[in-house]
Design a protein around this motif. Structure first.
Motif, short mmCIF file in Angstrom:
data_model
loop_
_atom_site.label_atom_id
_atom_site.label_comp_id
_atom_site.label_asym_id
_atom_site.label_seq_id
_atom_site.Cartn_x
_atom_site.Cartn_y
_atom_site.Cartn_z
N HIS A 1 2.65 -53.18 16.56
CA HIS A 1 2.78 -54.61 16.25
C HIS A 1 1.87 -55.50 17.10
CE1 HIS A 1 5.95 -54.00 13.35
NE2 HIS A 1 6.55 -53.20 14.21
N GLY A 2 1.13 -54.90 18.03
CA GLY A 2 0.23 -55.70 18.85
C GLY A 2 0.96 -56.69 19.75
N VAL A 3 2.14 -56.30 20.20
CA VAL A 3 2.96 -57.16 21.06
C VAL A 3 2.82 -56.67 22.49
CG1 VAL A 3 5.32 -57.89 21.58
CG2 VAL A 3 4.62 -57.55 19.21
N ALA A 4 2.41 -57.56 23.39
CA ALA A 4 2.29 -57.19 24.80
C ALA A 4 3.67 -57.13 25.43
CB ALA A 4 1.41 -58.20 25.53
N LEU A 5 3.99 -56.02 26.04
CA LEU A 5 5.28 -55.88 26.72
C LEU A 5 5.23 -56.50 28.11
CD1 LEU A 5 6.26 -52.22 25.74
CD2 LEU A 5 7.02 -54.35 24.68
N HIS A 6 4.03 -56.56 28.70
CA HIS A 6 3.87 -57.10 30.05
C HIS A 6 2.88 -58.25 30.01
CE1 HIS A 6 5.90 -53.63 31.84
NE2 HIS A 6 5.25 -52.90 30.96
N ARG A 7 3.29 -59.35 30.59
CA ARG A 7 2.42 -60.50 30.81
C ARG A 7 2.68 -60.96 32.24
NH1 ARG A 7 3.68 -63.32 25.14
NH2 ARG A 7 2.15 -62.20 23.91
N PRO A 8 1.75 -61.70 32.81
CA PRO A 8 2.00 -62.17 34.19
C PRO A 8 3.35 -62.86 34.32
CG PRO A 8 -0.25 -62.69 33.52
CD PRO A 8 0.46 -62.15 32.30
N GLY A 9 4.20 -62.30 35.15
CA GLY A 9 5.51 -62.89 35.41
C GLY A 9 6.57 -62.62 34.38
N THR A 10 6.25 -61.89 33.30
CA THR A 10 7.26 -61.61 32.28
C THR A 10 7.18 -60.17 31.81
OG1 THR A 10 5.83 -62.22 30.43
CG2 THR A 10 7.17 -63.98 31.38
N TYR A 11 8.30 -59.69 31.33
CA TYR A 11 8.38 -58.35 30.74
C TYR A 11 9.24 -58.46 29.49
CZ TYR A 11 9.74 -53.52 29.96
OH TYR A 11 9.96 -52.29 29.39
N LEU A 12 8.69 -58.08 28.35
CA LEU A 12 9.43 -58.11 27.09
C LEU A 12 10.22 -56.82 26.95
CD1 LEU A 12 10.05 -59.39 24.33
CD2 LEU A 12 8.00 -58.23 23.46
N LYS A 13 11.52 -56.97 26.82
CA LYS A 13 12.38 -55.79 26.64
C LYS A 13 13.08 -55.93 25.30
CE LYS A 13 15.98 -53.02 28.74
NZ LYS A 13 16.82 -52.80 29.91
N ILE A 14 12.91 -54.92 24.46
CA ILE A 14 13.54 -54.94 23.14
C ILE A 14 14.72 -53.98 23.22
CG2 ILE A 14 13.15 -54.62 20.67
CD1 ILE A 14 10.07 -54.86 21.47
N ASN A 15 15.92 -54.54 23.33
CA ASN A 15 17.10 -53.75 23.65
C ASN A 15 17.32 -52.56 22.73
OD1 ASN A 15 17.88 -55.15 25.94
ND2 ASN A 15 19.02 -56.67 24.76
N HIS A 16 17.17 -52.76 21.41
CA HIS A 16 17.52 -51.67 20.50
C HIS A 16 16.48 -50.55 20.46
CE1 HIS A 16 15.08 -54.23 17.84
NE2 HIS A 16 14.82 -53.13 17.18
N ILE A 17 15.33 -50.73 21.12
CA ILE A 17 14.39 -49.61 21.21
C ILE A 17 14.05 -49.26 22.66
CG2 ILE A 17 13.39 -49.92 18.92
CD1 ILE A 17 10.98 -51.24 20.28
N SER A 18 14.75 -49.87 23.62
CA SER A 18 14.53 -49.52 25.02
C SER A 18 15.03 -48.11 25.27
CB SER A 18 15.25 -50.50 25.94
OG SER A 18 16.65 -50.31 25.86
N GLU A 19 14.56 -47.53 26.37
CA GLU A 19 14.95 -46.15 26.70
C GLU A 19 16.47 -46.03 26.86
OE1 GLU A 19 13.60 -42.57 29.75
OE2 GLU A 19 12.86 -44.59 30.07
N GLU A 20 17.07 -47.07 27.38
CA GLU A 20 18.53 -47.03 27.59
C GLU A 20 19.30 -47.45 26.34
OE1 GLU A 20 16.72 -49.63 29.42
OE2 GLU A 20 15.89 -48.02 30.61
N GLY A 21 18.71 -48.33 25.50
CA GLY A 21 19.46 -48.97 24.44
C GLY A 21 19.40 -48.33 23.06
N PHE A 22 18.37 -47.51 22.80
CA PHE A 22 18.20 -47.04 21.42
C PHE A 22 19.34 -46.14 20.95
CE2 PHE A 22 16.51 -43.26 23.36
CZ PHE A 22 16.64 -42.26 22.42
N THR A 23 20.00 -45.44 21.86
CA THR A 23 21.07 -44.52 21.44
C THR A 23 22.34 -45.25 21.04
OG1 THR A 23 21.76 -44.23 23.74
CG2 THR A 23 20.21 -42.61 22.85
N LYS A 24 22.40 -46.56 21.24
CA LYS A 24 23.57 -47.33 20.81
C LYS A 24 23.59 -47.55 19.30
CE LYS A 24 23.97 -49.55 25.28
NZ LYS A 24 23.68 -50.73 26.07
N LEU A 25 22.44 -47.32 18.67
CA LEU A 25 22.33 -47.43 17.22
C LEU A 25 22.57 -46.06 16.58
CD1 LEU A 25 19.01 -49.44 17.26
CD2 LEU A 25 21.28 -50.37 16.76
N PRO A 26 23.18 -46.00 15.40
CA PRO A 26 23.41 -44.70 14.76
C PRO A 26 22.11 -43.88 14.58
CG PRO A 26 24.69 -46.37 13.64
CD PRO A 26 23.82 -47.09 14.64
N ALA A 27 21.04 -44.54 14.15
CA ALA A 27 19.77 -43.82 13.96
C ALA A 27 19.21 -43.35 15.30
CB ALA A 27 18.75 -44.70 13.23
#
Length: 198
Positions: free
Chosen positions: A145-171
């Motif tokens: 998607h061309g989305v930067a996860l890291h920018r100066p001073g910020t970190y984008l975390k997408i909960n449902h696909i994070s390493e810790e969060g993806f298993t909370k979804l049935p898929a």
């Protein structure tokens, strides 16, 4: 297949997978289908697993002979393993050509699962971005998607696909289970091979 389902359901990406499109693969022929998908898709993710190198013996329908078509070539029918292996070779060739021409390689990605090793990635595919699954789901999302996860001073975390969060979804849970099962099978096979060699 579980990875494809997860990407399609939770990463806003349409997935084309030969195992899901068996009627069209049979109708077009395996290589024609793969060639069309390689040409038409925006991104190609090659899963490089030791499992790709573990192929069952072809079914022998009449004695020990392999059926041949009229042109004398073996008829592999709808053998997906043959088609997948040939498709990976085709993708490697495309990557090599693009690299030689100085073209952008971002269309191509390679990935291994946690139970695999970097050496499972074919040499040509080491030229492209490669990821370890399921750890790098966010990085694949960023790539597609061309989305930067890291920018100066910020970190984008997408909960449902994070390493810790993806298993909370049935898929995600199904994907984690499938990767775990495949890893156990691969380790058992390696252990059996080592024991068998003693």
């Amino acid at each position: 297949m579980q990875l494809g389902a997860f990407i399609q359901q939770h990463m806003a990406t349409q997935v084309c997978l030969d195992l899901w499109d068996s009627l069209n693969v049979a109708g077009e022929g395996g290589m024609a289908w793969h060639c069309r998908q390689i040409r038409e898709c925006d991104f190609i993710l090659v899963i490089c697993s030791r499992g790709l190198n573990h192929r069952p013996e072809p079914l022998q329908l009449q004695g020990d002979t392999v059926h041949e078509e009229a042109d004398g070539e073996p008829d592999f029918g709808s053998n997906f393993n043959f088609s997948s292996e040939a498709a990976v070779r085709l993708i490697c060739t495309e990557v090599g050509r693009a690299k030689a021409r100085g073209q952008d390689l971002s269309k191509y990605m390679a990935a291994i699962f946690e139970y695999s090793e970097e050496v499972d990635i074919p040499t040509e595919l080491r030229l492209v971005s490669h990821y370890t699954l399921t750890r790098d789901l966010e990085l694949i999302f960023s790539h597609i998607h061309g989305v930067a996860l890291h920018r100066p001073g910020t970190y984008l975390k997408i909960n449902h696909i994070s390493e810790e969060g993806f298993t909370k979804l049935p898929a995600g849970a199904a994907l984690r289970w499938a990767v775990s099962e495949a890893g156990m099978a691969m380790r058992a096979k390696c252990h059996h091979s080592v024991d068998g060699g003693n």
